[in-house]
Design an enzyme around this catalytic site. Sequence first.
Site, PDB file in Angstrom:
ATOM      1  CD1 TRP A 164      -2.411  -1.720   0.033  1.00 45.86           C
ATOM      2  CD2 TRP A 164      -2.841  -1.494   2.223  1.00 45.86           C
ATOM      3  NE1 TRP A 164      -3.431  -2.575   0.353  1.00 45.86           N
ATOM      4  CE2 TRP A 164      -3.716  -2.458   1.693  1.00 45.86           C
ATOM      5  CE3 TRP A 164      -2.922  -1.186   3.574  1.00 45.86           C
ATOM      6  CZ2 TRP A 164      -4.658  -3.116   2.476  1.00 45.86           C
ATOM      7  CZ3 TRP A 164      -3.856  -1.826   4.358  1.00 45.86           C
ATOM      8  CH2 TRP A 164      -4.727  -2.781   3.810  1.00 45.86           C
ATOM      9  CG  HIS A 192       9.739  -0.552  -3.119  1.00 49.09           C
ATOM     10  ND1 HIS A 192       9.705   0.614  -3.850  1.00 49.09           N
ATOM     11  CD2 HIS A 192       8.728  -1.324  -3.573  1.00 49.09           C
ATOM     12  CE1 HIS A 192       8.690   0.544  -4.720  1.00 49.09           C
ATOM     13  NE2 HIS A 192       8.086  -0.625  -4.566  1.00 49.09           N
ATOM     14  CD  GLU A 211       8.390  -4.103  -7.013  1.00 53.28           C
ATOM     15  OE1 GLU A 211       7.173  -4.242  -7.008  1.00 53.28           O
ATOM     16  OE2 GLU A 211       8.971  -3.256  -6.324  1.00 53.28           O
ATOM     17  CB  SER A 259       2.302  -1.639 -14.311  1.00 52.64           C
ATOM     18  OG  SER A 259       2.808  -0.331 -14.164  1.00 52.64           O
TER      19      SER A 259
HETATM   20  P1  PGA Z   1       2.675  -0.636  -8.901  1.00 53.78           P
HETATM   21  O1  PGA Z   1       3.771  -0.722  -7.746  1.00 53.78           O
HETATM   22  O2  PGA Z   1       1.890  -1.916  -8.867  1.00 53.78           O
HETATM   23  O3  PGA Z   1       1.834   0.564  -8.524  1.00 53.78           O
HETATM   24  O4  PGA Z   1       3.380  -0.452 -10.188  1.00 53.78           O
HETATM   25  C1  PGA Z   1       4.448  -1.926  -7.480  1.00 53.78           C
HETATM   26  C2  PGA Z   1       5.464  -1.708  -6.390  1.00 53.78           C
HETATM   27  O5  PGA Z   1       6.078  -0.639  -6.338  1.00 53.78           O
HETATM   28  O6  PGA Z   1       5.681  -2.597  -5.539  1.00 53.78           O
END
Ligand code: PGA
Length: 258
Positions: free
Chosen positions: A13, A101, A177, A220
Amino acid sequence: MNGNNEMLIVANWKMGFSHDESLTFVTQNYNGFCYLAKHNKRSIVLCPQFTALFPLHVVLKESAIKLGAQDCSNHARGAFTSQISAQSLKSLNCSYCIVGHSERRKYNGETDLAVAQKTLLLLDHGITPIICIGECSTEFEQGKTLETIENQLKPIHQALAGRCSSSKYSPICIAYEPTWSIGTGKVPSRKHLEVVYSWLHTYTQKTCPGMLWKFLYGGSVTQQSIPEIRKVPYVGGFLVGGASLDFQEFKKIVECIE
Ligand code: PGA
């Protein structure tokens, strides 16, 4: 941690819900979340802001929904004003914790070394780390994805050296990611993902074969993007950001994964 053949769906979140909004969201959708988490082939993890961890731990106590934090300190304890220790997360019943992250790397100067230190502290406390790695758009365009993620993973494997055969230090999640995909609606091609996940599989088997690894995809993730990504071999789950702030959208994503 769920079994390795189960899908792990993590709702990150970020700062998208305030403390109160997190509680309201879970309370209002409690039955829906319980229904999604009941399935024996998947685990659902909610990662709210730190302040909401304790009240959510109370609300979710009787459910199969797991709790995760969005970060932790790279120190065990001491004079580190504002930081939250892995030990505190453990007492709040956190089963998972996101580390490294790209938003932490970008806005808080999180280094690969700090990510490795956090990983060890989490494992010491029986919390499954979700280690985020991924290249930026320039690295992607220059074909440097594997080089980038190898550099990000190296300190972690060095930190784990000698512990690879201990079940105490397993399992570990790695979330690929690509930063250019986060919040942009852009998703890597299936071919690109197949190369990355097969590399991750080979690399972790070579460097730390005794451990149980789970590979997630983040960036995404929506009900439109998920059908293609879920076909990629070795993808064992998803880190969902923006779309996890809408229960109906999140539910559709989870249901697509079966
Ligand atoms: P997003 O973010 O699904 O809004 O692209 C993923 C994340 O940063 O873990």
